[in-house]
Design a protein around this motif. Structure first.
Motif, mmCIF file in Angstrom:
data_model
loop_
_atom_site.group_PDB
_atom_site.id
_atom_site.type_symbol
_atom_site.label_atom_id
_atom_site.label_comp_id
_atom_site.label_asym_id
_atom_site.label_seq_id
_atom_site.Cartn_x
_atom_site.Cartn_y
_atom_site.Cartn_z
ATOM 1 N N LEU A 13 0.849 -1.193 0.000
ATOM 2 C CA LEU A 13 0.000 0.000 0.000
ATOM 3 C C LEU A 13 0.879 1.234 0.000
ATOM 4 O O LEU A 13 1.984 1.218 0.542
ATOM 5 N N SER B 19 2.526 4.411 1.361
ATOM 6 C CA SER B 19 2.838 4.664 2.772
ATOM 7 C C SER B 19 1.832 5.610 3.427
ATOM 8 O O SER B 19 1.543 5.475 4.608
ATOM 9 N N HIS B 20 1.270 6.546 2.686
ATOM 10 C CA HIS B 20 0.316 7.477 3.295
ATOM 11 C C HIS B 20 -0.992 6.782 3.673
ATOM 12 O O HIS B 20 -1.739 7.282 4.494
ATOM 13 N N TRP B 21 -1.281 5.599 3.123
ATOM 14 C CA TRP B 21 -2.475 4.840 3.531
ATOM 15 C C TRP B 21 -2.284 4.281 4.929
ATOM 16 O O TRP B 21 -3.196 4.230 5.725
ATOM 17 N N VAL B 22 -1.078 3.800 5.201
ATOM 18 C CA VAL B 22 -0.793 3.154 6.484
ATOM 19 C C VAL B 22 -0.543 4.184 7.577
ATOM 20 O O VAL B 22 -0.932 4.012 8.712
ATOM 21 N N SER C 122 -1.576 7.378 7.667
ATOM 22 C CA SER C 122 -2.508 8.505 7.659
ATOM 23 C C SER C 122 -3.016 8.793 9.059
ATOM 24 O O SER C 122 -3.425 7.914 9.795
ATOM 25 N N HIS D 286 -8.839 7.834 8.328
ATOM 26 C CA HIS D 286 -9.431 7.030 7.268
ATOM 27 C C HIS D 286 -9.271 5.550 7.554
ATOM 28 O O HIS D 286 -8.323 5.132 8.209
ATOM 29 N N ARG D 287 -10.215 4.760 7.088
ATOM 30 C CA ARG D 287 -10.165 3.312 7.257
ATOM 31 C C ARG D 287 -9.853 2.668 5.911
ATOM 32 O O ARG D 287 -10.211 3.204 4.860
ATOM 33 N N VAL D 288 -9.197 1.507 5.927
ATOM 34 C CA VAL D 288 -8.902 0.761 4.702
ATOM 35 C C VAL D 288 -9.817 -0.465 4.699
ATOM 36 O O VAL D 288 -9.800 -1.264 5.631
ATOM 37 N N THR E 293 -7.822 -1.961 8.492
ATOM 38 C CA THR E 293 -6.963 -0.857 8.943
ATOM 39 C C THR E 293 -6.033 -1.283 10.071
ATOM 40 O O THR E 293 -4.827 -1.006 10.030
#
Length: 85
Positions: A32, A34-37, A39, A43-45, A80
């Motif tokens: 993913l 890096s900004h997804w993890v 953040s 925000h949820r994944v 997440t």
């Protein structure tokens, strides 16, 4: 079948042909952004499965995320808390 006496016995297990009893595992690696993890925006994944034959267990990074059962229906899992940088 209708059982007429207590001495009547029959096998209650379904007789499913071997070619229809398939089971398998699907495994893949992905990265993913890096900004997804990392953040901090809250925000949820969500992992969306468009449809699975019969049932599935979902594992991520060695941890059980969840289970879904309903043939060919979509399932979603909030992954997440299972992500790693």
């Amino acid at each position: 079948p209708h059982l007429s006496t207590p001495d009547d016995q029959w096998d209650v297990r379904p007789r499913v042909p071997a070619e229809h009893r398939a089971a398998g595992c699907y495994q893949t690696d992905f990265a993913l952004p890096s900004h997804w993890v990392q953040s901090s925006a809250g925000h949820r994944v969500i992992l969306h499965l468009g449809g699975v034959e019969s049932a599935c267990h979902v594992w991520l990074n060695g941890l059980l995320v969840g289970y879904s059962q309903d043939s060919r229906l979509p399932a979603e899992f909030d992954v997440t808390d299972y992500l790693s940088p």
